[in-house]
Scaffold this motif. Structure first.
Motif, PDB file in Angstrom:
ATOM      1  N   GLY A 105       0.831  -1.204   0.000  1.00 18.08           N
ATOM      2  CA  GLY A 105       0.000   0.000   0.000  1.00 18.08           C
ATOM      3  C   GLY A 105       0.861   1.247   0.000  1.00 18.08           C
ATOM      4  N   PHE A 106       0.655   2.068   1.006  1.00 19.82           N
ATOM      5  CA  PHE A 106       1.409   3.317   1.086  1.00 19.82           C
ATOM      6  C   PHE A 106       1.416   3.781   2.533  1.00 19.82           C
ATOM      7  N   TYR A 107       2.264   4.763   2.814  1.00 22.56           N
ATOM      8  CA  TYR A 107       2.174   5.431   4.107  1.00 22.56           C
ATOM      9  C   TYR A 107       2.536   6.884   3.927  1.00 22.56           C
ATOM     10  N   TYR A 108       2.255   7.683   4.941  1.00 16.30           N
ATOM     11  CA  TYR A 108       2.751   9.051   4.963  1.00 16.30           C
ATOM     12  C   TYR A 108       3.101   9.374   6.417  1.00 16.30           C
ATOM     13  N   ASP A 109       4.263  10.014   6.596  1.00 15.56           N
ATOM     14  CA  ASP A 109       4.718  10.376   7.943  1.00 15.56           C
ATOM     15  C   ASP A 109       4.424  11.847   8.225  1.00 15.56           C
ATOM     16  N   PHE A 110       3.955  12.118   9.444  1.00 18.43           N
ATOM     17  CA  PHE A 110       3.653  13.492   9.842  1.00 18.43           C
ATOM     18  C   PHE A 110       4.283  13.774  11.194  1.00 18.43           C
ATOM     19  N   GLU A 111       4.704  15.014  11.367  1.00 14.28           N
ATOM     20  CA  GLU A 111       5.166  15.413  12.688  1.00 14.28           C
ATOM     21  C   GLU A 111       4.048  16.223  13.329  1.00 14.28           C
ATOM     22  N   VAL A 112       3.477  15.671  14.407  1.00 18.59           N
ATOM     23  CA  VAL A 112       2.355  16.318  15.085  1.00 18.59           C
ATOM     24  C   VAL A 112       2.581  16.251  16.586  1.00 18.59           C
ATOM     25  N   ASP A 113       1.926  17.157  17.324  1.00 21.60           N
ATOM     26  CA  ASP A 113       2.081  17.140  18.780  1.00 21.60           C
ATOM     27  C   ASP A 113       1.330  15.970  19.388  1.00 21.60           C
ATOM     28  N   GLU A 114       0.100  15.771  18.892  1.00 19.42           N
ATOM     29  CA  GLU A 114      -0.731  14.700  19.432  1.00 19.42           C
ATOM     30  C   GLU A 114      -0.785  13.553  18.435  1.00 19.42           C
ATOM     31  N   PRO A 115      -0.519  12.324  18.859  1.00 22.17           N
ATOM     32  CA  PRO A 115      -0.619  11.192  17.926  1.00 22.17           C
ATOM     33  C   PRO A 115      -2.039  11.028  17.402  1.00 22.17           C
ATOM     34  N   PHE A 116      -2.149  10.380  16.257  1.00 16.31           N
ATOM     35  CA  PHE A 116      -3.453  10.176  15.650  1.00 16.31           C
ATOM     36  C   PHE A 116      -4.227   9.081  16.370  1.00 16.31           C
ATOM     37  N   THR A 117      -5.527   9.258  16.450  1.00 12.97           N
ATOM     38  CA  THR A 117      -6.396   8.243  17.046  1.00 12.97           C
ATOM     39  C   THR A 117      -7.135   7.526  15.922  1.00 12.97           C
ATOM     40  N   PRO A 118      -7.748   6.389  16.238  1.00 11.28           N
ATOM     41  CA  PRO A 118      -8.554   5.710  15.225  1.00 11.28           C
ATOM     42  C   PRO A 118      -9.645   6.625  14.658  1.00 11.28           C
ATOM     43  N   GLU A 119     -10.191   7.508  15.520  1.00 13.33           N
ATOM     44  CA  GLU A 119     -11.224   8.446  15.039  1.00 13.33           C
ATOM     45  C   GLU A 119     -10.618   9.407  14.015  1.00 13.33           C
ATOM     46  N   ASP A 120      -9.363   9.841  14.273  1.00 11.97           N
ATOM     47  CA  ASP A 120      -8.678  10.699  13.306  1.00 11.97           C
ATOM     48  C   ASP A 120      -8.589   9.996  11.958  1.00 11.97           C
ATOM     49  N   LEU A 121      -8.222   8.722  12.007  1.00 14.50           N
ATOM     50  CA  LEU A 121      -8.068   7.979  10.753  1.00 14.50           C
ATOM     51  C   LEU A 121      -9.378   7.942   9.978  1.00 14.50           C
ATOM     52  N   GLU A 122     -10.467   7.723  10.714  1.00 13.15           N
ATOM     53  CA  GLU A 122     -11.767   7.696  10.045  1.00 13.15           C
ATOM     54  C   GLU A 122     -12.066   9.045   9.402  1.00 13.15           C
ATOM     55  N   ALA A 123     -11.748  10.112  10.144  1.00 16.03           N
ATOM     56  CA  ALA A 123     -12.000  11.456   9.615  1.00 16.03           C
ATOM     57  C   ALA A 123     -11.141  11.709   8.377  1.00 16.03           C
ATOM     58  N   PHE A 124      -9.868  11.270   8.423  1.00 11.43           N
ATOM     59  CA  PHE A 124      -8.984  11.453   7.267  1.00 11.43           C
ATOM     60  C   PHE A 124      -9.520  10.672   6.063  1.00 11.43           C
ATOM     61  N   GLU A 125     -10.016   9.475   6.357  1.00  5.32           N
ATOM     62  CA  GLU A 125     -10.522   8.649   5.277  1.00  5.32           C
ATOM     63  C   GLU A 125     -11.721   9.329   4.606  1.00  5.32           C
ATOM     64  N   ARG A 126     -12.605   9.898   5.425  1.00  9.49           N
ATOM     65  CA  ARG A 126     -13.770  10.597   4.857  1.00  9.49           C
ATOM     66  C   ARG A 126     -13.330  11.800   4.041  1.00  9.49           C
ATOM     67  N   LYS A 127     -12.343  12.529   4.594  1.00 11.50           N
ATOM     68  CA  LYS A 127     -11.847  13.695   3.876  1.00 11.50           C
ATOM     69  C   LYS A 127     -11.199  13.284   2.552  1.00 11.50           C
ATOM     70  N   MET A 128     -10.533  12.132   2.552  1.00 15.20           N
ATOM     71  CA  MET A 128      -9.903  11.664   1.312  1.00 15.20           C
ATOM     72  C   MET A 128     -10.953  11.425   0.231  1.00 15.20           C
ATOM     73  N   ILE A 129     -12.112  10.949   0.645  1.00 16.48           N
ATOM     74  CA  ILE A 129     -13.187  10.747  -0.319  1.00 16.48           C
ATOM     75  C   ILE A 129     -13.584  12.095  -0.934  1.00 16.48           C
ATOM     76  N   ASP A 130     -13.638  13.138  -0.087  1.00 14.52           N
ATOM     77  CA  ASP A 130     -13.943  14.487  -0.594  1.00 14.52           C
ATOM     78  C   ASP A 130     -12.887  14.958  -1.580  1.00 14.52           C
ATOM     79  N   VAL A 131     -11.629  14.746  -1.196  1.00 16.80           N
ATOM     80  CA  VAL A 131     -10.534  15.212  -2.059  1.00 16.80           C
ATOM     81  C   VAL A 131     -10.596  14.494  -3.402  1.00 16.80           C
TER      82      VAL A 131
END
Length: 640
Positions: A105-131
Motif C-alpha cells: 500500500g502506502f504510508y505518509y509520515d507526519f510530525e504532530v504534537d498529538e498522535p493520531f487516534t482511530p477516530e482521526d483515521l476515520e476522519a482522514f478517510e472521509r476527507k480523502m473521499i472528498d478530495v
RNA sequence: GCUCUGAUAGCUCAGUGGUAGAGCGCGUCCUUGGUAAGGACGAGGUCGCGGGUUCAAACCCCGCUCAGAGCUCCA
C-alpha cells in the motif's frame, strides 16, 4: 521552426511519429480513446512516468492501465498525497515527512504534537473521499532549489531533505488542490483516480528511520484500482488474523507465554508432542549423513572473543555473572558455531573424513529488543536445527547440491512451496575482494548445478560470506525466510582449523553454515498458520477422538482406544455430553479423525469414522482397517 | 530500546469516582444421547504491579511489568 519528430515504439512493435514534447497521455489518445480513458501512467524507456510528462527523445513506451501491476505504486503514491492533503486540511499544524508507496500500500509520515487516534483515521478517510471527489489535477512543476526553499518554507522536514540536493539541481514538485509536495512522481492524472482505498493503521516511526531522530506519526493505508482487489486484500488480512499462530496456540492449547519469562514459550503437553514430532522428523532425516552433538549452553568470554561475538554481538547475548570474579564474563550461547569449531579442532582430521557435518539442536538464547518480541516468530529462547559442514574447497559444489536437495525436501514434506535466493557481498564485510569473488563464484556455480531457479539479492550476504536463502510461501501466499546455506572462509581462520591433505600437509577447510527450519519455534508458528491449526495426521497432537454414542458403549469405545494406542496412535476417549456436542468440540479442536462407537459398531467390531472438515460424510469400517488407514497416513506423513 | 495503544473470571469481552457483569469454559446433578452447542444449579475476580490525588480509586494522575501495532521501503 519545424517541429522535430520523435519515434515512439509501442509494445506490439508499431512505431508512431509524434512531435517532440508529446506526452505519453497524448500517445495513448493517439492509439485510441478507450486507452486514453484507461491510461494511468506510462513506462517510457523503462521508467515509470506520469501521463503529462513530455517525451524528449525516441522512446519505447508502454501505457499502464489498471491491468498492469506496475501502475499500482503510482496509484498508491498518489493516495499518499491525497492522505496528506486531507491531514493538512484537518490538522494544518502537521508537518509532512515522506509518503511513498510500499509493497502492500502506502504510508505518509507526519510530525504532530498529538498522535493520531482511530477516530482521526476515520476522519482522514472521509476527507480523502472528498478530495478524490474534487478531482484535483496532479500538476508537475520543476523549480530551482531556491524556489523550492520558498515553497516549502513552512515545512521543516522538506527543507531538510531539500538541502541534500545540489544547488543547480532541478527540483520536481507536485501540486494537487491546496497541497504541494516535494516529489519526483509520477502520479495519476487527478485525485479522482483514487476509488478503492483504506487507511489501515497508525504508528510511530523515526524520522528517516533513525532511532536518534524524532518520532513521527505514520499512517498506513492501501489502495487498488479495482474494488475486487481491495476486498481480496482485506479478506487476506482477515484470513491472516484467523490463522494467527498466537491465537491458535491458545485456542488449541499448544503453547503459552508468561510475563516471568518474556520471549520464551511454555510448551503444553499438546504443543510438546508437536515440537517433539517435528524434532524427531528432523533427526530421522539427518541420521545417516550428519553427526549430532550436544555442547555446553554457557561459555566464558574467551570463546566469544575468539569467534568475534564479544565485539559484534554482545548486546544480544545474555551475560552470566561469575560469583567468584564478580564479573559478567560468561554468556549463554546465542549460536552453536563456536562449539562446533572447538569440537572439530579437538582432533586431527584427514581429508578422507570430509565433509564432516555436525548438528546440534540445543537451546539458544538471544536478547532481542523487548519491542521486537512477537509470539513464536521472534523469541529470546529457541532451538535451531543448526549444522556446520567442514569440507574441502573442491567439495563445495557437491555439498551445496546435497544440502539444497535436503532443505527443499524438508519443505516439500509439509506442502510448503519454496523459493531460493542467492545473496552476494554486503557493504559491511570481512575478507578481501578476491576471496569474495572466489566464494561467490563457487557458491553460484554450485547453485547453478542444482538446476533450481533462484533470484539474486545483491548485498544481502552475511558479513563473512555469500549465502543461499530459502523462502517458503504458506497457504495464503505469505513468504517466510527459513533455511540458509552460508559459505564461511573466516571462521576456519579464526579458529585455526585444519585437515591433513593427501600431500600430508595441513590445509584449511571451508565451513558451510546450514539451517533448515530456521528455529523450531518459528517453523512451528509457520506450520500453525499454514495449516490454520488443522495439522496433518502425523503432526496432530491428538490424532483420533473416540466417542461412544451412549454410556452403554463406553466399554467398547474404550477397547478401541486401547487398540489404537497400542498401535502407536494418539487417541483419547470422550464420553461426556451429547454426541453432537462432542463432535463439535473435536471439530473445533481440529482433530483429524473422530471415531464413533454405538450399538451397531459394538456388535460387529466396526467403527464409524468421521474426518475433520468432511461433515456428516462418514465411513464405517473394521477396526483393523481403521488402524491400517491411520498407520498408512502417519508413516507416509500424508498431507491429506 | 523508542512511539502509540491496551491489561477486568481459565478464554473472549462489556462496564462505572460509591455493592463486580455477560457468553464460553470449569464443577455438581438431571438427561443416556447416532454426527457442529440437551437442561438446572453452582464455584470462580486485591479489576496486571507499585505509588499519588480523593471522604471514597478497578475507574483520574505518575512509575513499572507484560502484550499488540510500528520503527527497511526515502523528494
Amino acid at each position: 521552426m519545424s517541429t522535430e519528430q520523435l519515434k515512439i515504439t509501442l509494445p506490439n512493435g508499431d512505431v508512431l511519429q509524434m512531435p517532440l514534447g508529446t506526452t505519453s497521455g497524448e500517445v495513448a489518445a493517439h492509439i485510441g480513446p478507450g486507452l486514453a480513458k484507461a491510461a494511468l501512467a506510462a513506462v517510457v524507456n523503462g521508467e515509470t512516468v506520469g501521463l503529462m510528462e513530455p517525451i524528449v527523445e525516441d522512446a519505447e513506451i508502454r501505457i499502464l492501465t489498471d491491468r498492469d501491476s506496475d501502475a499500482l505504486p503510482v496509484l498508491r503514491h498518489s493516495a499518499a498525497h491525497i492522505l496528506a492533503t486531507s491531514v493538512r486540511e484537518l490538522r494544518p499544524e502537521a508537518a509532512i515527512g515522506f509518503g511513498p508507496a510500499i509493497d502492500d500500500g502506502f504510508y505518509y509520515d507526519f510530525e504532530v504534537d498529538e498522535p493520531f487516534t482511530p477516530e482521526d483515521l476515520e476522519a482522514f478517510e472521509r476527507k480523502m473521499i472528498d478530495v478524490a471527489a474534487a478531482d484535483q489535477m496532479f500538476e508537475r512543476r520543476q523549480v530551482s532549489k531556491s524556489e523550492a526553499r520558498d515553497l516549502f518554507s513552512d515545512d521543516p522536514l522538506k527543507l531538510e531533505r531539500l538541502e541534500e540536493f545540489e544547488d543547480d539541481e532541478v527540483i520536481t514538485v507536485y501540486a494537487n488542490g491546496p497541497f504541494l509536495d516535494l516529489c519526483k512522481g509520477p502520479h495519476i492524472k487527478s485525485t479522482g483516480g483514487l476509488k478503492y482505498f483504506k487507511l489501515t493503521s497508525a504508528a510511530g516511526a523515526y524520522w528517516r528511520g533513525d532511532e536518534k531522530r524524532q518520532m513521527l506519526q505514520r499512517i498506513y493505508g492501501t489502495a487498488f484500482h479495482r474494488k475486487n482487489d481491495l476486498e481480496e486484500h482485506l479478506h487476506r488480512l482477515e484470513e491472516a488474523k484467523r490463522r494467527d499462530h498466537r491465537r491458535l496456540g491458545r485456542e488449541l492449547g499448544l503453547f503459552q507465554f508468561h510475563p516471568v519469562s518474556p520471549g520464551a514459550p511454555f510448551w503444553t503437553p499438546r504443543g510438546t508432542i508437536l515440537y517433539n514430532t517435528l524434532e524427531q522428523f528432523v533427526r530421522t532425516r539427518q541420521r545417516e549423513d550428519f553427526l549430532e552433538v550436544r555442547t555446553p549452553l554457557m561459555y566464558t568470554k574467551e570463546l566469544w572473543e575468539q569467534s568475534g561475538h564479544w565485539g559484534k554481538y554482545r548486546e544480544n547475548m545474555f551475560l552470566v555473572l561469575d560469583n567468584e570474579s564478580g564479573e559478567h564474563n560468561m554468556s549463554l550461547k546465542p549460536m552453536n558455531c563456536p562449539s562446533h569449531h572447538l569440537y572439530y579442532a579437538s582432533e586431527t582430521h584427514s581429508y578422507r573424513e570430509l565433509p564432516l557435518r555436525f548438528v546440534t539442536l540445543d537451546v539458544l538464547h538471544r536478547n532481542e529488543l523487548s519491542g521486537a518480541l512477537s509470539g513464536l516468530t521472534r523469541v529470546r529462547q529457541f532451538a535451531q536445527d543448526d549444522c556446520h559442514v567442514y569440507l574441502r574447497e573442491d567439495q563445495i559444489a557437491e555439498e551445496v547440491q546435497f544440502l539444497t536437495d535436503f532443505i527443499l525436501g524438508h519443505y516439500a514434506a509439509f506442502g510448503l512451496e519454496s523459493r531460493v535466493k542467492f545473496a552476494t557481498r554486503p557493504e559491511q564485510r570481512i575478507g578481501s575482494d578476491e576471496q569474495w569473488d572466489h566464494a561467490e563464484a563457487e557458491l553460484r556455480q554450485a547453485l547453478e548445478s542444482t538446476g533450481c531457479e533462484y533470484d539474486v539479492e545483491e548485498g544481502d550476504g552475511a558479513f563473512y560470506g555469500p549465502k543461499i536463502d530459502f523462502h517458503v510461501t504458506d497457504s495464503i501466499g505469505r513468504s517466510w525466510q527459513l533455511g540458509t546455506i552460508q559459505l564461511d572462509y573466516s571462521a576456519p581462520e579464526r579458529f585455526g582449523l585444519e585437515y591433513v591433505g593427501s600431500d600430508n600437509k595441513p590445509h584449511r577447510p571451508v565451513i558451510i553454515h546450514r539451517a533448515v527450519c530456521g528455529s523450531f519455534e518459528r517453523f512451528i508458528a509457520i506450520l500453525i498458520e499454514h495449516y490454520a491449526g488443522a495439522f496433518p495426521t502425523w503432526l496432530a497432537p491428538e490424532q483420533v477422538r473416540v466417542m461412544s454414542v451412549g454410556q452403554d458403549w463406553d466399554e467398547s469405545a474404550h477397547q478401541l482406544v486401547e487398540v489404537l494406542v497400542k498401535a502407536g496412535i494418539r487417541a483419547t476417549l470422550q464420553s461426556r455430553e451429547t454426541l453432537g456436542y462432542r463432535i463439535r468440540e473435536a471439530e473445533l479442536h481440529k482433530i483429524p479423525y473422530m471415531a464413533v462407537v454405538g450399538e451397531r459398531e459394538a456388535l460387529d467390531s466396526t467403527v464409524a469414522v468421521r474426518e475433520r472438515g468432511k461433515g456428516k460424510k462418514q465411513e464405517v469400517m473394521s477396526r483393523d482397517s481403521f488402524v491400517s488407514l491411520l498407520k498408512e497416513k502417519i508413516s507416509t506423513r500424508s498431507l491429506t
